[in-house]
Write an enzyme that holds these catalytic residues in place. Structure first.
Site, short mmCIF file in Angstrom:
data_model
loop_
_atom_site.label_atom_id
_atom_site.label_comp_id
_atom_site.label_asym_id
_atom_site.label_seq_id
_atom_site.Cartn_x
_atom_site.Cartn_y
_atom_site.Cartn_z
N LYS A 83 0.84 -1.13 -0.04
CA LYS A 83 0.15 -0.03 0.15
C LYS A 83 1.00 1.15 0.18
O LYS A 83 1.90 1.49 0.79
CB LYS A 83 -0.98 -0.09 1.23
CG LYS A 83 -2.26 -0.26 1.30
CD LYS A 83 -2.95 0.00 2.50
CE LYS A 83 -4.49 0.25 2.12
NZ LYS A 83 -5.02 0.55 3.54
C1 E4P Z 1 -8.49 0.62 3.87
O1 E4P Z 1 -7.61 0.17 2.81
C2 E4P Z 1 -8.52 1.72 4.46
O2 E4P Z 1 -7.33 1.97 5.07
C3 E4P Z 1 -9.78 1.71 5.35
O3 E4P Z 1 -10.93 1.41 4.76
C4 E4P Z 1 -9.77 3.26 5.90
O4 E4P Z 1 -10.98 3.32 6.60
P1 E4P Z 1 -11.38 4.69 7.47
O5 E4P Z 1 -11.46 5.88 6.66
O6 E4P Z 1 -12.44 4.08 8.33
O7 E4P Z 1 -10.19 4.68 8.53
#
Ligand code: E4P
Length: 215
Positions: A83
């Site tokens: 990521k």
């Molecule tokens: C997934 O890859 C993201 O990091 C996650 O969905 C972020 O979610 P949030 O906005 O609830 O922290």
């Protein structure tokens, strides 16, 4: 549509995986910070439970550092996806990972232009954060619709992971857009399954069947 589980909690991941409908997992530094133990051990265990892609995020702010960190993360398991944030250095890193044959997830995507650029850089996945966009008074799902159209217009291979999912409505709207993946928190996954009419129906069928067997 693929379902990823959006958590680093092993108990939740095991429970979700037992449903047989989970295709992958996404983590981020915040999710990992909530768990006990070393992040590498947690990621290793997740990769043993989930055979599909498991996203692990780099925290370096320069492209070379991101690639170095990403290569270390890839040693944890074959199904680790790196990521990378949608920032200037992240764009460079995405192209470098692509050359190395390492799969990536371009995260923290908040605009169609960011989505366009990371697709051009060769990201395997893009993660637009619908919940966080809704939080600031805009429509996260509008961004998903725009990205689906842009990627279709130019046949980009980048897959869209609808991220920052907050409630079942996000999942069903994501499915209508044709997005490739929704990454879903455990609580929302549970909500997706439940319906009060199903519960009431099961209860009354069981009660009636009881009468049949007592005849
Ligand atoms: C997934 O890859 C993201 O990091 C996650 O969905 C972020 O979610 P949030 O906005 O609830 O922290």
């Amino acid at each position: 549509m693929k379902f990823f589980i959006d958590t680093a909690n092993i108990a939740e991941i095991r429970d979700a995986a037992s449903l047989g409908i989970i295709d992958g997992c996404t983590t981020n530094p915040t999710l990992l910070s909530k768990e006990k133990g070393s992040y590498r051990e947690i990621l290793k265990e997740i990769c043993e439970i989930i055979s599909g892609p498991v996203s692990a995020e780099v925290v370096s702010m320069d492209a070379e550092g991101m690639v170095k960190e990403g290569k270390e993360l890839c040693k944890i398991a074959d199904n680790i996806i790196i990521k990378v944030p949608c920032i200037r250095e992240g764009i460079k890193a995405l192209a470098m990972f692509k050359k190395e044959g390492i799969q990536t997830n371009a995260t923290l995507c908040f605009s169609a232009n960011q989505g366009l650029i990371v697709a051009k850089a060769g990201a395997t996945y893009v993660s637009p954060f619908v919940g966080r966009i809704d939080d600031v008074g805009n429509s996260g799902m509008d961004l998903i619709r725009e990205l689906v159209q842009i990627y279709n217009n130019y046949s980009f291979g980048t897959q869209i992971i609808v991220s920052s999912v907050r409630h079942p409505q996000h999942v069903y709207e994501a499915a209508l857009t044709g997005a490739d993946v929704a990454t879903i928190p455990f609580k929302v996954l549970e909500q997706l399954i439940k319906h009060p009419l199903t519960d009431a129906g099961v209860k009354s069928f069981l009660a009636d069947w009881d009468k049949v067997t007592k005849k």
